[in-house]
Design an enzyme around this catalytic site. Structure first.
Site, short mmCIF file in Angstrom:
data_model
loop_
_atom_site.label_atom_id
_atom_site.label_comp_id
_atom_site.label_asym_id
_atom_site.label_seq_id
_atom_site.Cartn_x
_atom_site.Cartn_y
_atom_site.Cartn_z
N ARG A 242 -24.26 6.42 12.78
CA ARG A 242 -24.97 5.75 11.70
C ARG A 242 -25.82 6.71 10.89
O ARG A 242 -26.34 7.69 11.41
CB ARG A 242 -25.90 4.69 12.28
N LEU A 243 -25.97 6.39 9.64
CA LEU A 243 -27.01 6.97 8.78
C LEU A 243 -27.54 5.80 7.95
O LEU A 243 -26.77 5.09 7.30
CB LEU A 243 -26.47 8.05 7.85
N ASP A 244 -28.83 5.58 8.00
CA ASP A 244 -29.43 4.48 7.26
C ASP A 244 -29.27 4.65 5.76
O ASP A 244 -29.05 5.75 5.27
CB ASP A 244 -30.91 4.34 7.61
N LEU A 245 -29.43 3.56 5.04
CA LEU A 245 -29.25 3.53 3.59
C LEU A 245 -30.06 4.62 2.90
O LEU A 245 -29.55 5.34 2.05
CB LEU A 245 -29.65 2.15 3.05
#
Length: 97
Positions: A69-72
């Site tokens: 994951r990489l946040d917005l």
């Protein structure tokens, strides 16, 4: 292979002129037979709708899926798998002690 995209293609109606100036044009950093690494700009969703990084990459890499994951609002390198088997292997490798 390098995928060249317009920032407006990534963000659609959410783009502002300021964003268009700061987003990188070359997203693909490196690629192997089973994986791809892209430079994810801040403010761009990894997946969720037509303006996402994954939906954009599906045009050239059908079936590609993020391994982590990489946040917005986070920018950085994102590892994606080209196949479900590669995704399982890469996720296992990232979680290994």
């Amino acid at each position: 292979r390098i995928v060249l995209v317009s920032p407006l293609a990534i963000l659609g109606s959410y783009a502002t002129p300021r964003m268009a100036l700061t987003l990188p044009v070359e997203l693909v950093v490196d690629e192997g037979n089973d994986w791809i690494v892209v430079n994810k700009p801040a403010g761009v969703a990894v997946h969720d709708g037509q303006a996402s990084l994954v939906s954009l990459l599906h045009q050239s890499y059908p079936g590609v899926a993020p391994v982590h994951r990489l946040d917005l609002e986070t920018s950085g390198l994102l590892l994606l798998a080209k196949t479900p088997a590669a995704a399982a292997h890469l996720q296992k490798a990232l979680n290994a002690p």
